[in-house]
Design an enzyme around this catalytic site. Structure first.
Site, PDB file in Angstrom:
ATOM      1  N   VAL A   1      -5.921  -3.872  14.451  1.00  0.00           N
ATOM      2  CA  VAL A   1      -5.924  -4.610  13.177  1.00  0.00           C
ATOM      3  C   VAL A   1      -5.713  -6.113  13.338  1.00  0.00           C
ATOM      4  O   VAL A   1      -5.794  -6.851  12.357  1.00  0.00           O
ATOM      5  CB  VAL A   1      -4.884  -4.044  12.185  1.00  0.00           C
TER       6      VAL A   1
ATOM      7  N   ASN B   1       0.349  -1.250   7.254  1.00  0.00           N
ATOM      8  CA  ASN B   1       1.586  -0.692   7.814  1.00  0.00           C
ATOM      9  C   ASN B   1       1.752  -0.959   9.313  1.00  0.00           C
ATOM     10  O   ASN B   1       2.872  -0.978   9.809  1.00  0.00           O
ATOM     11  CB  ASN B   1       1.601   0.820   7.531  1.00  0.00           C
TER      12      ASN B   1
ATOM     13  N   SER C   1      10.149  -5.281   6.034  1.00  0.00           N
ATOM     14  CA  SER C   1      11.305  -4.682   6.705  1.00  0.00           C
ATOM     15  C   SER C   1      12.554  -5.347   6.154  1.00  0.00           C
ATOM     16  O   SER C   1      12.494  -6.494   5.679  1.00  0.00           O
ATOM     17  CB  SER C   1      11.217  -4.950   8.213  1.00  0.00           C
TER      18      SER C   1
ATOM     19  N   TYR D   1      10.046 -10.721  15.499  1.00  0.00           N
ATOM     20  CA  TYR D   1       9.941  -9.655  14.491  1.00  0.00           C
ATOM     21  C   TYR D   1      10.480 -10.158  13.143  1.00  0.00           C
ATOM     22  O   TYR D   1       9.834 -10.004  12.113  1.00  0.00           O
ATOM     23  CB  TYR D   1      10.732  -8.427  14.956  1.00  0.00           C
TER      24      TYR D   1
ATOM     25  N   LYS E   1       8.298 -10.544   9.659  1.00  0.00           N
ATOM     26  CA  LYS E   1       8.550  -9.742   8.458  1.00  0.00           C
ATOM     27  C   LYS E   1       8.955 -10.613   7.264  1.00  0.00           C
ATOM     28  O   LYS E   1       8.626 -10.295   6.120  1.00  0.00           O
ATOM     29  CB  LYS E   1       9.609  -8.670   8.748  1.00  0.00           C
TER      30      LYS E   1
HETATM   31  P1  NDP Z   1       5.539   3.396  15.050  1.00  0.00           P
HETATM   32  O1  NDP Z   1       5.623   2.683  16.342  1.00  0.00           O
HETATM   33  O2  NDP Z   1       6.036   4.764  14.926  1.00  0.00           O
HETATM   34  O3  NDP Z   1       4.015   3.371  14.518  1.00  0.00           O
HETATM   35  C1  NDP Z   1       3.301   2.179  14.491  1.00  0.00           C
HETATM   36  C2  NDP Z   1       1.850   2.456  14.186  1.00  0.00           C
HETATM   37  O4  NDP Z   1       1.156   1.195  14.182  1.00  0.00           O
HETATM   38  C3  NDP Z   1       1.189   3.325  15.218  1.00  0.00           C
HETATM   39  O5  NDP Z   1       0.263   4.217  14.620  1.00  0.00           O
HETATM   40  C4  NDP Z   1       0.472   2.323  16.105  1.00  0.00           C
HETATM   41  O6  NDP Z   1      -0.628   2.936  16.760  1.00  0.00           O
HETATM   42  C5  NDP Z   1       0.032   1.297  15.060  1.00  0.00           C
HETATM   43  N1  NDP Z   1      -0.329   0.004  15.624  1.00  0.00           N
HETATM   44  C6  NDP Z   1       0.416  -0.782  16.448  1.00  0.00           C
HETATM   45  N2  NDP Z   1      -0.298  -1.859  16.804  1.00  0.00           N
HETATM   46  C7  NDP Z   1      -1.518  -1.751  16.210  1.00  0.00           C
HETATM   47  C8  NDP Z   1      -2.698  -2.540  16.219  1.00  0.00           C
HETATM   48  N3  NDP Z   1      -2.798  -3.686  16.925  1.00  0.00           N
HETATM   49  N4  NDP Z   1      -3.758  -2.130  15.488  1.00  0.00           N
HETATM   50  C9  NDP Z   1      -3.700  -0.970  14.801  1.00  0.00           C
HETATM   51  N5  NDP Z   1      -2.624  -0.185  14.748  1.00  0.00           N
HETATM   52  C10 NDP Z   1      -1.530  -0.570  15.458  1.00  0.00           C
HETATM   53  O7  NDP Z   1       6.267   2.426  13.986  1.00  0.00           O
HETATM   54  P2  NDP Z   1       6.926   2.711  12.539  1.00  0.00           P
HETATM   55  O8  NDP Z   1       6.246   3.838  11.873  1.00  0.00           O
HETATM   56  O9  NDP Z   1       8.368   2.690  12.706  1.00  0.00           O
HETATM   57  O10 NDP Z   1       6.547   1.333  11.811  1.00  0.00           O
HETATM   58  C11 NDP Z   1       5.548   1.210  10.816  1.00  0.00           C
HETATM   59  C12 NDP Z   1       5.810  -0.092  10.066  1.00  0.00           C
HETATM   60  O11 NDP Z   1       7.087  -0.027   9.434  1.00  0.00           O
HETATM   61  C13 NDP Z   1       5.828  -1.322  10.962  1.00  0.00           C
HETATM   62  O12 NDP Z   1       5.214  -2.399  10.297  1.00  0.00           O
HETATM   63  C14 NDP Z   1       7.322  -1.591  11.136  1.00  0.00           C
HETATM   64  O13 NDP Z   1       7.604  -2.935  11.405  1.00  0.00           O
HETATM   65  C15 NDP Z   1       7.835  -1.171   9.765  1.00  0.00           C
HETATM   66  N6  NDP Z   1       9.264  -0.878   9.760  1.00  0.00           N
HETATM   67  C16 NDP Z   1       9.788   0.134  10.535  1.00  0.00           C
HETATM   68  C17 NDP Z   1      11.137   0.374  10.511  1.00  0.00           C
HETATM   69  C18 NDP Z   1      11.782   1.431  11.335  1.00  0.00           C
HETATM   70  O14 NDP Z   1      13.032   1.484  11.390  1.00  0.00           O
HETATM   71  N7  NDP Z   1      11.034   2.333  11.975  1.00  0.00           N
HETATM   72  C19 NDP Z   1      12.043  -0.436   9.677  1.00  0.00           C
HETATM   73  C20 NDP Z   1      11.384  -1.447   8.907  1.00  0.00           C
HETATM   74  C21 NDP Z   1      10.052  -1.648   8.956  1.00  0.00           C
HETATM   75  P3  NDP Z   1      -1.303   2.401  18.115  1.00  0.00           P
HETATM   76  O15 NDP Z   1      -0.195   1.922  19.000  1.00  0.00           O
HETATM   77  O16 NDP Z   1      -2.021   3.603  18.597  1.00  0.00           O
HETATM   78  O17 NDP Z   1      -2.232   1.312  17.692  1.00  0.00           O
END
Ligand code: NDP
Length: 252
Positions: free
Chosen positions: A67, A93, A145, A158, A162
């Site tokens: 993305v 996301n 976040s 980070y 955010k």
């Molecule tokens: P995960 O690491 O579990 O999942 C992240 C997802 O984003 C994966 O599917 C990953 O897939 C994808 N992703 C990462 N880089 C790219 C890229 N360049 N292009 C497309 N897809 C991408 O993270 P979370 O579910 O925890 O986080 C989701 C969101 O929530 C994030 O924005 C995070 O900052 C936010 N958040 C999370 C918190 C937490 O405590 N977990 C707290 C606050 C906010 P792949 O690597 O295969 O591309």
């Protein structure tokens, strides 16, 4: 009488849909009747999410996408419209965390965090917004976040990304509500995902949990449900809002 969120006939693009919060968002959108376009880089993880979406009787389109790359994002939005017949909901996301003390933070890591967490939102929002503005309907949900409103050591990239997401949301919202596009963000607290382990950097989860008034991590579904609300017409008067879902973590 019961209130039901019905997204039948809607197409939702969810980025970072391969695991964690994004996977739950995709599933909850499908539960409400939307067809879902799944974007992330790891195709095998998207396939797993697609299985769950299809098991609910909805269509799922898997598009391996980085993305932070404009050409890939444009293909993603075009495919949503051409293959699933529309684009009504965008959930920005995808996100990463690369913690490091500021003196040791590498320039390329700073750039990568800002590209994936922030620039991706600009690219996806602009590309999806072109369709949404034409049809005078859209719901855009940006994953911010609590790290966008409070800061901790060793994660400046980070936190900066955010905080910028929260303000990007407001700036986009005020510009696009004239097209009937609602743009809002969510500020999750500590949520049980792979990213959390990277964020905590070997600090025990138990220690973190002690600092959360609700005394547990968020389940991904508890964040996804807020995305569902923001993607529905129940939130029609919300413009540029950041909804914190953190079990009381940031109560001053
Ligand atoms: P995960 O690491 O579990 O999942 C992240 C997802 O984003 C994966 O599917 C990953 O897939 C994808 N992703 C990462 N880089 C790219 C890229 N360049 N292009 C497309 N897809 C991408 O993270 P979370 O579910 O925890 O986080 C989701 C969101 O929530 C994030 O924005 C995070 O900052 C936010 N958040 C999370 C918190 C937490 O405590 N977990 C707290 C606050 C906010 P792949 O690597 O295969 O591309």
């Amino acid at each position: 009488m019961s209130i039901e969120i019905n997204l039948e006939g809607k197409v939702a693009v969810v980025t970072g849909a391969g695991r964690g919060i994004g996977k739950s968002v995709a599933v909850v959108m499908a539960q409400a009747g939307a067809d879902v376009v799944l974007a992330a880089r790891t195709a095998s993880q998207l396939d797993e999410t697609a299985k769950e979406v299809r098991s609910m009787g909805q269509r799922a389109l898997c598009l391996p996408t980085d993305v932070s790359q404009k050409s890939e994002v444009e293909k993603l939005m075009t495919a949503a419209v051409e293959e699933l017949g529309g684009l009504h909901i965008l959930v920005n996301n995808a996100g990463i965390v690369v913690p490091a003390p500021l003196f040791e933070m590498k320039e390329e890591d700073w750039d990568r965090v800002l590209a994936i967490n922030l620039k991706s939102m600009f690219l996806c929002t602009q590309a999806a917004g072109r369709y949404m503005a034409k049809q005078k309907y859209g719901k855009i949900v940006n994953m911010a976040s609590t790290g966008g409103i409070v800061a901790r050591p060793n994660n400046a990239s980070y936190h900066a990304s955010k905080a910028a997401v929260i303000h990007f949301t407001k700036a986009t919202a005020i510009e696009w509500i004239r097209y009937n596009i609602n743009v809002n963000s969510i500020g999750p607290g500590t949520t049980d995902t792979e990213l959390l382990d990277e964020f905590l950097q070997n600090s025990p989860r138990e220690k973190t949990i002690k600092g959360i008034p609700i005394r547990r991590l968020a389940d991904c579904m508890e964040v996804a449900n807020i995305a569902l609300f923001l993607a529905s017409d129940l939130s029609s008067y919300l413009v540029g809002e950041n909804i914190i879902v953190d079990g009381g973590l940031t109560i001053p």
